[in-house]
Design an enzyme around this catalytic site. Structure first.
Site, PDB file in Angstrom:
ATOM      1  N   LEU A 145     -45.727   9.302  14.140  1.00 41.38           N
ATOM      2  CA  LEU A 145     -44.479   9.211  13.371  1.00 41.38           C
ATOM      3  C   LEU A 145     -43.992   7.766  13.379  1.00 41.38           C
ATOM      4  CD1 LEU A 145     -42.416  12.478  13.982  1.00 41.38           C
ATOM      5  CD2 LEU A 145     -43.686  11.738  11.980  1.00 41.38           C
ATOM      6  N   HIS A 146     -44.596   6.967  12.508  1.00 43.65           N
ATOM      7  CA  HIS A 146     -44.296   5.538  12.473  1.00 43.65           C
ATOM      8  C   HIS A 146     -42.798   5.255  12.221  1.00 43.65           C
ATOM      9  CE1 HIS A 146     -48.660   4.866  12.039  1.00 43.65           C
ATOM     10  NE2 HIS A 146     -48.659   5.663  11.001  1.00 43.65           N
ATOM     11  N   ASP A 147     -42.324   5.649  11.052  1.00 47.12           N
ATOM     12  CA  ASP A 147     -41.005   5.194  10.606  1.00 47.12           C
ATOM     13  C   ASP A 147     -39.821   5.744  11.403  1.00 47.12           C
ATOM     14  OD1 ASP A 147     -42.098   5.151   7.131  1.00 47.12           O
ATOM     15  OD2 ASP A 147     -42.263   3.654   8.718  1.00 47.12           O
TER      16      ASP A 147
END
Ligand code: RIB
Ligand code: CA
Length: 313
Positions: free
Chosen positions: A242-244
């Protein structure tokens, strides 16, 4: 503490969607002045559509959503349908949006907000290529000193790249824009792949999203189930990174993250390493530090926060 006034600049993208939902679920911490869309994961018309879908899913149809730049400053647009699907938000079946798109260009909204509020009030949260932010800085150089902080997802050092061996997607798509931002003098916090690859949606964590039982919880579980296949195949990882959401989680719980204040420069010449974030993690140059580059995350704390907040929507 008064909520931080932020502008989310984004290219939704399933992980952008979760970052936006986390922000909208946290009014005591975050006041979303507006969402500015940029071409990235998918073309601009789809990133605008997807931002509207996400705000409607959250029941927040009063959020101002602006269309921004539809291509990088100096290169052809590279998109990531291979990761995010044709629509950029593949996974859940969600209704076509009906909420309005705000009048005016995203870049002008960013400039206007930074000039309207006192210096040091507005935080920029870019989750995609930095084209809108760089264009605003070029059009209105005075805003650089008014930005409270830029908290961005992009780059990588120990993790290398995810679109080329050297570069992470957001920086690779518009390296010239990234160079402008990193040289702007604004305070910058970077969430690189080094930390976002530790925010993996394992099966248990995804079950926790689904077990929220709400349309938001179920949609997030379906988004990550779609989005994870790319990283599972490529890295053999346990689930979608979950980058962002690391960006919006930092606003709420900065203590979940650890990093160093270092020099970061952007490769803008060599095609071999185009878009590489040259991070002086070990301090081997005399280049002045210009960014807090995150390297570690309390993943359990991150997912506990995320699940609790998503359950509010
Ligand atoms: O490399 C990951 C980044 O690129 C994320 O922001 C994802 O949404 C894509 O924009
Ligand atoms: Ca993104």
């Amino acid at each position: 503490m008064t909520p931080r006034k932020i502008i989310i600049d984004t290219d939704p993208g399933q992980d952008d969607a979760v970052a936006i939902l986390l922000a909208l679920a946290s009014p005591e911490d975050i006041d979303v002045l507006g969402i500015t869309c940029v071409a990235g994961n998918v073309p601009l018309d789809l990133t605008v559509r997807n931002a509207r879908i996400v705000c409607e899913l959250a029941g927040k149809t009063d959020v101002k959503i602006f269309a921004g730049c539809d291509r990088p400053l100096g290169r052809a647009l590279v998109t990531a349908e291979h990761v995010h699907g044709k629509t950029g938000l593949d996974g859940p079946v969600l209704p076509e949006p009906t909420m309005p798109i705000a009048e005016g260009h995203a870049v002008d909204f960013i400039i206007d907000m930074l000039r309207e509020y006192a210096p040091g009030t507005v935080t920029l949260c870019p989750l995609g290529p930095l084209t809108n932010i760089a264009t605003a800085l070029q059009k209105a150089p005075d805003i650089a000193s008014r930005i409270a902080k830029i908290i961005l997802m992009g780059g990588g050092y120990f993790e290398g790249g995810n679109i080329t061996p050297a570069a992470e997607f957001n920086i690779y798509v518009d390296p010239q824009a990234a160079d402008i931002v990193f040289k702007s003098g604004a305070p910058i916090v970077v969430m690189p792949l080094d930390v976002t690859h530790k925010a993996l949606v394992t099966t248990a964590r995804n079950d926790a999203f689904r077990n929220i039982g709400s349309p938001v919880g179920i949609a997030v579980a379906e988004m990550t189930e779609f989005f994870e296949r790319f990283d599972k195949e490529k890295y053999g990882s346990e689930g979608a990174p979950l980058h962002d959401p690391c960006v919006t989680a930092y606003l709420i719980r900065p203590d979940l993250f650890k990093g160093r204040h270092i020099n970061v420069e952007i490769e803008t010449e060599s095609e071999l390493t185009m878009g590489m974030t040259v991070a002086d993690w070990w301090g081997v140059t005399d280049r002045a530090p210009n960014a807090t580059f995150m390297g570690d995350l309390d993943a359990d704390g991150f997912f506990t926060l995320l699940t609790e907040r998503l359950a509010r929507l």
